[in-house]
Design a protein around this motif. Structure first.
Motif, short mmCIF file in Angstrom:
data_model
loop_
_atom_site.label_atom_id
_atom_site.label_comp_id
_atom_site.label_asym_id
_atom_site.label_seq_id
_atom_site.Cartn_x
_atom_site.Cartn_y
_atom_site.Cartn_z
N SER A 124 49.99 27.41 2.63
CA SER A 124 49.56 26.60 3.85
C SER A 124 48.39 27.43 4.29
O SER A 124 47.73 26.91 5.02
N LEU A 125 48.45 28.85 4.40
CA LEU A 125 47.41 29.51 4.82
C LEU A 125 46.05 29.79 3.97
O LEU A 125 45.38 30.06 4.41
N TYR B 45 53.85 33.86 -7.63
CA TYR B 45 55.16 33.57 -7.65
C TYR B 45 55.81 34.73 -6.89
O TYR B 45 55.32 35.74 -6.58
N ASP B 46 56.91 34.34 -6.07
CA ASP B 46 57.69 35.26 -5.29
C ASP B 46 59.32 34.73 -5.22
O ASP B 46 59.57 33.60 -5.76
N THR B 47 60.15 35.52 -5.00
CA THR B 47 61.49 35.14 -5.27
C THR B 47 61.93 34.73 -3.77
O THR B 47 62.70 33.96 -3.59
N ASP B 48 60.77 34.93 -3.03
CA ASP B 48 61.00 34.30 -1.65
C ASP B 48 60.17 33.01 -1.41
O ASP B 48 58.96 33.01 -0.98
N ALA B 49 60.69 31.74 -1.61
CA ALA B 49 60.17 30.57 -1.43
C ALA B 49 59.22 30.43 -0.08
O ALA B 49 58.25 29.89 -0.17
N GLN B 50 59.79 31.02 1.04
CA GLN B 50 59.15 30.70 2.24
C GLN B 50 57.85 31.23 2.32
O GLN B 50 56.79 31.01 2.66
N GLN B 51 58.00 32.52 1.81
CA GLN B 51 56.50 33.46 1.55
C GLN B 51 55.43 32.55 0.70
O GLN B 51 54.16 32.50 1.09
N VAL C 186 45.96 31.21 1.16
CA VAL C 186 45.78 32.62 0.45
C VAL C 186 45.77 32.33 -1.11
O VAL C 186 45.14 33.04 -1.56
N ILE C 187 46.58 31.29 -1.51
CA ILE C 187 46.95 31.15 -2.82
C ILE C 187 46.57 29.60 -2.83
O ILE C 187 46.50 28.67 -1.96
N ASP C 188 46.09 29.06 -4.24
CA ASP C 188 45.83 27.67 -4.39
C ASP C 188 47.30 26.91 -5.43
O ASP C 188 47.30 25.72 -5.24
N ARG C 189 48.13 27.86 -6.00
CA ARG C 189 49.15 27.21 -6.51
C ARG C 189 50.19 27.97 -6.71
O ARG C 189 50.31 29.18 -6.66
N VAL C 190 51.28 27.43 -6.57
CA VAL C 190 52.76 28.00 -6.46
C VAL C 190 53.54 27.61 -7.97
O VAL C 190 53.60 26.79 -8.54
N GLY C 191 53.64 28.88 -8.47
CA GLY C 191 54.14 28.98 -9.80
C GLY C 191 55.76 28.57 -9.84
O GLY C 191 56.32 29.03 -8.94
#
Lengths: 292, 292
Positions: free
Chosen positions: A43-44, A31-37, A46-51
């Protein structure tokens, strides 16, 4: 192990990559407050899932890594507590430890058994998940400052994760960590910012910068660090930082006075002392790398 | 053109190599108090002839380059005067100009027509003729501070030699040179020496150096410069250096006080100001390189 990363920039992204590469992270959510990150991290690969939220990202994690500015740790901990599964361990990467622990205690009432404060001595000039790399922590040190309330198994989970990233893990009292880092990292940043500010305020500013050579460029590189992040750090660590600024000013004044009274012996002795101390430092660093 | 170099280290050796490569130096002789450097320069082909003395080395030169510590220029000039042929031009490479000119006037009674003070803004961490290279001055600036007593043809000979080395030549008043360099070069060196000294004096010194990261390494690189040479420079330029140390202390104290009263806005503003000034500096440097 399931990993959750809150704050997916250079540090958070590099931990995710390193644990994935080491086969230690089965599923990584973030999770990040920056949706773009977050999108970029996804897409890179680096992670499998966005919370959708902090709580959502951490709900099935075995290990939660908080890679957010030190001033934000308290509110992130408040947001994740309701969703924290039994047995989940939480760690952070903040450059100050006393203030982070205080903010967590302010939220939880006491030092929670599941919180292991940490600080990797690594970083870079670049920001964001796009700059993250699996080898960022290889050969670097990570300082953990767990209190006596923290379970040994929780410490072990964090220690083992950093070792999988290639880092050497040491433990320290939080206050001692803050004193050491005030001297080696926070003071140099304050000096670099102050030097550039000082020169920028001079009448012949444009000319001054035109004649600055390579030494100046190296010396002030850290003045290009994020002002917001460093503003957080110096405020959070001011109790340890103010005495080292004062000690530095004392040393500088003594050198300045030696120059004013043209005391060549004193000036030379101070320069020689500094050079041999720096050489010892370089040897220490090289020895540490060899012992990996 | 016949070139004589007094002091055949990194700078003197690099000028010799660059002028040779540019086809500007037919015969190169040299003198140094260090016989080993002279032998090495000869065996590396950097010079053609070793003088027995300063006077011997310069006797048939069109251009004499003094690449000795700023504190030694006066005595070298005294040694070369008896052997100086009519029309020979002498220049130096010292980091301070006021003190060099004073010492030459002390020897000669007035500013001699054949003396063109100079200062290449280039260097390196390494010392000695073995580290010299023909491209050391390519794209760098050289400041000349000729007085009105100096003949234009003498200035032109020195300017043209530096241009053959690939440098951009500018002229400046000696005092202005000393003020600009005090800010951009001498102050950073003083701060780097003071920082390492300060840390070396702390109780947990060993530990402190063990946890110093890359930023510290860059920041203190210049504290590995020659203590003897820098002791010469700060003493020679103390009139210009003391005011900039004081101005720096004022800026540092104001930042320190903002941290103490936890004035986040003031701290952030100072950091942001420094970062944008440094970015402007980097742009200036890049533009200068592009305009070569």
């Amino acid at each position: 192990m399931n990993l959750a990363v809150v704050g997916i920039g250079l540090i958070g992204g590099s931990v995710a990559r390193a644990l994935r590469e080491a086969g230690q992270a089965e599923r990584i959510s973030a999770y990040d407050t920056d949706a773009q990150q977050l999108e970029q991290a996804l897409s890179l690969g680096v992670i499998d899932r966005v919370g959708h939220s902090v709580a959502d990202a951490v709900s099935d994690a075995d290990l939660v890594l908080l890679a957010v500015p030190v001033g934000a740790v308290g509110s992130v901990v408040a947001a994740l507590i309701p969703a924290l599964a039994p047995g989940t361990v939480v760690t952070d990467v903040g450059s100050t430890k006393g203030s982070v622990i205080e903010s967590v205690i302010a939220v939880c009432g006491e030092w929670p058994q599941w919180f292991v404060p940490g600080h990797p001595i690594a970083g870079g000039e670049r920001f964001g998940v796009a700059a993250s790399r699996a080898d960022l922590f290889r050969g670097r040190r990570v300082i953990l400052t767990p209190g006596s309330a923290v379970e040994e198994s929780a410490i072990e989970r964090v220690r083992s994760a950093w070792q999988s990233c290639g880092a050497t893990v040491v433990e320290m009292e939080p206050q001692h960590h803050d004193e050491v880092l005030a001297a080696t990292s926070h003071l140099p940043h304050v000096l670099a910012y102050a030097l550039v500010d000082c020169l920028a305020g001079m009448e012949s500013e444009r000319e001054i910068f035109a004649y600055a050579a390579g030494g100046f460029r190296d010396f002030t590189r850290i003045a290009s660090s994020s002002p917001r992040m460093w503003h957080d750090i110096v405020r959070a660590n001011r109790a340890a930082l103010l005495p080292v600024i004062d000690e530095f000013s004392r040393v500088l004044t003594s050198l300045r006075d030696a120059i004013e009274r043209d005391d060549g012996e004193a000036v030379l002795a101070q320069f020689q002392h500094a050079r041999s101390a720096r050489e010892q430092y370089l040897e220490t660093v090289e020895r540490a790398f060899k012992n990996q």
